[in-house]
Design an enzyme around this catalytic site. Structure first.
Site, PDB file in Angstrom:
ATOM      1  N   ASN A 166       0.820  -1.212   0.000  1.00 37.31           N
ATOM      2  CA  ASN A 166       0.000   0.000   0.000  1.00 37.31           C
ATOM      3  C   ASN A 166       0.860   1.270   0.000  1.00 37.31           C
ATOM      4  O   ASN A 166       0.718   2.148   0.853  1.00 37.31           O
ATOM      5  CB  ASN A 166      -0.930   0.004   1.218  1.00 37.31           C
ATOM      6  CG  ASN A 166      -2.398  -0.108   0.817  1.00 37.31           C
ATOM      7  OD1 ASN A 166      -2.811   0.423  -0.213  1.00 37.31           O
ATOM      8  ND2 ASN A 166      -3.173  -0.788   1.636  1.00 37.31           N
ATOM      9  N   ARG A 168       2.233   4.865  -0.563  1.00 37.60           N
ATOM     10  CA  ARG A 168       1.651   6.187  -0.754  1.00 37.60           C
ATOM     11  C   ARG A 168       2.774   7.203  -0.908  1.00 37.60           C
ATOM     12  O   ARG A 168       3.505   7.499   0.052  1.00 37.60           O
ATOM     13  CB  ARG A 168       0.768   6.574   0.443  1.00 37.60           C
ATOM     14  CG  ARG A 168      -0.462   5.693   0.637  1.00 37.60           C
ATOM     15  CD  ARG A 168      -1.465   5.899  -0.489  1.00 37.60           C
ATOM     16  NE  ARG A 168      -2.698   5.141  -0.252  1.00 37.60           N
ATOM     17  CZ  ARG A 168      -2.914   3.911  -0.673  1.00 37.60           C
ATOM     18  NH1 ARG A 168      -1.959   3.267  -1.343  1.00 37.60           N
ATOM     19  NH2 ARG A 168      -4.055   3.300  -0.433  1.00 37.60           N
ATOM     20  N   LYS A 237      -1.845  -7.679  -6.975  1.00 35.66           N
ATOM     21  CA  LYS A 237      -3.097  -7.069  -7.424  1.00 35.66           C
ATOM     22  C   LYS A 237      -2.843  -6.337  -8.739  1.00 35.66           C
ATOM     23  O   LYS A 237      -1.937  -5.503  -8.824  1.00 35.66           O
ATOM     24  CB  LYS A 237      -3.607  -6.084  -6.362  1.00 35.66           C
ATOM     25  CG  LYS A 237      -3.929  -6.732  -5.031  1.00 35.66           C
ATOM     26  CD  LYS A 237      -4.411  -5.721  -4.003  1.00 35.66           C
ATOM     27  CE  LYS A 237      -3.281  -4.837  -3.511  1.00 35.66           C
ATOM     28  NZ  LYS A 237      -3.694  -3.958  -2.388  1.00 35.66           N
ATOM     29  N   GLY A 242      -7.160  -8.204 -12.944  1.00 33.60           N
ATOM     30  CA  GLY A 242      -7.302  -9.303 -12.006  1.00 33.60           C
ATOM     31  C   GLY A 242      -6.191  -9.373 -10.976  1.00 33.60           C
ATOM     32  O   GLY A 242      -5.697  -8.352 -10.493  1.00 33.60           O
ATOM     33  N   ASP A 269      -8.221  -2.776  -1.102  1.00 37.04           N
ATOM     34  CA  ASP A 269      -8.530  -3.234   0.257  1.00 37.04           C
ATOM     35  C   ASP A 269      -9.649  -4.268   0.234  1.00 37.04           C
ATOM     36  O   ASP A 269      -9.641  -5.224   1.013  1.00 37.04           O
ATOM     37  CB  ASP A 269      -8.941  -2.046   1.135  1.00 37.04           C
ATOM     38  CG  ASP A 269      -7.853  -0.998   1.237  1.00 37.04           C
ATOM     39  OD1 ASP A 269      -6.659  -1.361   1.202  1.00 37.04           O
ATOM     40  OD2 ASP A 269      -8.195   0.196   1.349  1.00 37.04           O
ATOM     41  N   ASP A 305     -15.419   3.955   0.034  1.00 32.86           N
ATOM     42  CA  ASP A 305     -14.256   3.108   0.300  1.00 32.86           C
ATOM     43  C   ASP A 305     -14.664   1.675   0.622  1.00 32.86           C
ATOM     44  O   ASP A 305     -14.019   0.719   0.204  1.00 32.86           O
ATOM     45  CB  ASP A 305     -13.453   3.664   1.480  1.00 32.86           C
ATOM     46  CG  ASP A 305     -12.597   4.855   1.094  1.00 32.86           C
ATOM     47  OD1 ASP A 305     -13.017   5.609   0.195  1.00 32.86           O
ATOM     48  OD2 ASP A 305     -11.530   5.030   1.699  1.00 32.86           O
TER      49      ASP A 305
END
Length: 328
Positions: A166, A168, A237, A242, A269, A305
């Site tokens: 994840n 950022r 991911k 897919g 998520d 979200d």
């Protein structure tokens, strides 16, 4: 002592103020809860599992709102209230049908003060899976120390550690992320990443060494490197393309479910929640990928979200759209 939960996670949850158009044009804002960890927690809870979320909130209406929302979804909440700092806030604008932009106001927030002792009692209660993200590690030295502590302790105590990169860019550089996250991988049983995040878990920058396992050469090489370091499953991911999972047995791929995309925020998520839920149910890799892409499809085809995430009885709603797996 409290019974062990199926999944424990921790991090910063914020208030998200959403605009259906450009923020500069003004107009109404919708108030929501945002946070990668709480998104996954809600998704897992809706699928019938016991979940605990831990974090730090401000003594303000924003923090009260987050608590109310998370508790209404059946989450166990272990939180500290910081009387001197506010709860983080973000603004999200739908700039075009395909592009949304986020503006964060989280520097110096209550959530950024999360530390090791905020999660010790939650770990004391036990869990089957500890889910971590790189976002928490990026919030500062104390949150990073908490992630390192939790990963090491969980692995030592036989708790399966799931790490979602994840990344950022607004929180830290790629070099900073690599320095912090690469050492944590040695405690992870499951690594989840987007295609462009795998190199952040390799201290050698993931230089390709073709494996023949499927996927691109560089991706397969970096996944193989993580498997060599003790990771059991490397889940990649791929958004609209897919997802896949690399294990010692090879690469298993799953195409995305074809749906009309409305809002892609939180889709990753949602996938993670579906994948880990199926793992908790004892399902095999193909079934985990299937539930992951199915949950992701619910997320992108609904606004918010996590608001559109499915409950267990709703999983069949998109079932007819599932595409096949391919084993390499």
């Amino acid at each position: 002592m409290s019974a062990a939960v199926d999944l424990l996670t921790f991090g910063e949850s914020m208030v998200s103020l959403r605009s259906p158009g450009p923020l500069s044009a003004g107009g109404s804002l919708g108030m929501h809860v945002a946070g990668a960890e709480s998104n996954v927690a809600v998704g897992i809870a809706r699928l019938g599992h016991t979940v605990t979320w831990a974090g730090v909130l401000g003594a303000d209406p924003h923090g009260d709102f987050i608590l109310r929302q998370l508790r209404s979804e059946g989450l166990g909440v272990r939180h500290r209230v910081d009387l001197t700092r506010g709860t983080g806030v973000m603004f999200l604008e739908q700039r075009t049908a395909d592009i949304s932009r986020a503006y964060y106001y989280r520097a110096g927030s209550a959530g950024s003060t999360l530390r090791r002792d905020d999660i010790e009692s939650a770990l004391d209660a036990g869990a089957k899976v500890l889910h971590l993200t790189g976002i928490t590690a990026a919030l500062g030295p104390l949150p990073l120390e908490a992630v390192e502590y939790a990963a090491e302790r969980a692995a030592r105590e036989g708790i399966l550690v799931s790490l979602d990169v994840n990344y950022r860019s607004k929180l830290w550089s790629r070099d900073e992320a690599r320095t912090a996250l690469a050492p944590i991988v040695r405690h992870a049983g499951i690594v989840i990443a987007s295609e462009d995040e795998l190199d952040l878990l390799n201290s050698n920058h993931g230089s390709p060494r073709g494996t023949g396992n499927g996927g691109s050469g560089a991706e397969a090489s970096m996944a193989a490197g993580l498997l060599d370091r003790g990771v059991r499953e490397v889940v990649v991911k791929r958004g609209a393309d897919g997802a896949c999972v690399y294990t010692a047995a090879g690469c298993l791929e799953k195409q995305a479910v074809p749906v009309s995309s409305i809002d892609t925020v939180g889709a990753g998520d949602a996938f993670t929640a579906g994948y880990l839920s199926a793992l908790l149910d004892g399902d095999d890799l193909a079934e985990r990928l299937q539930r992951g892409v199915l949950a992701g499809a619910f997320a992108v085809s609904t606004a918010g979200d996590w608001e559109g995430l499915p409950r267990r009885g709703e999983l069949g709603l998109l079932g007819d759209h599932l595409l096949g797996n391919t084993q390499r």
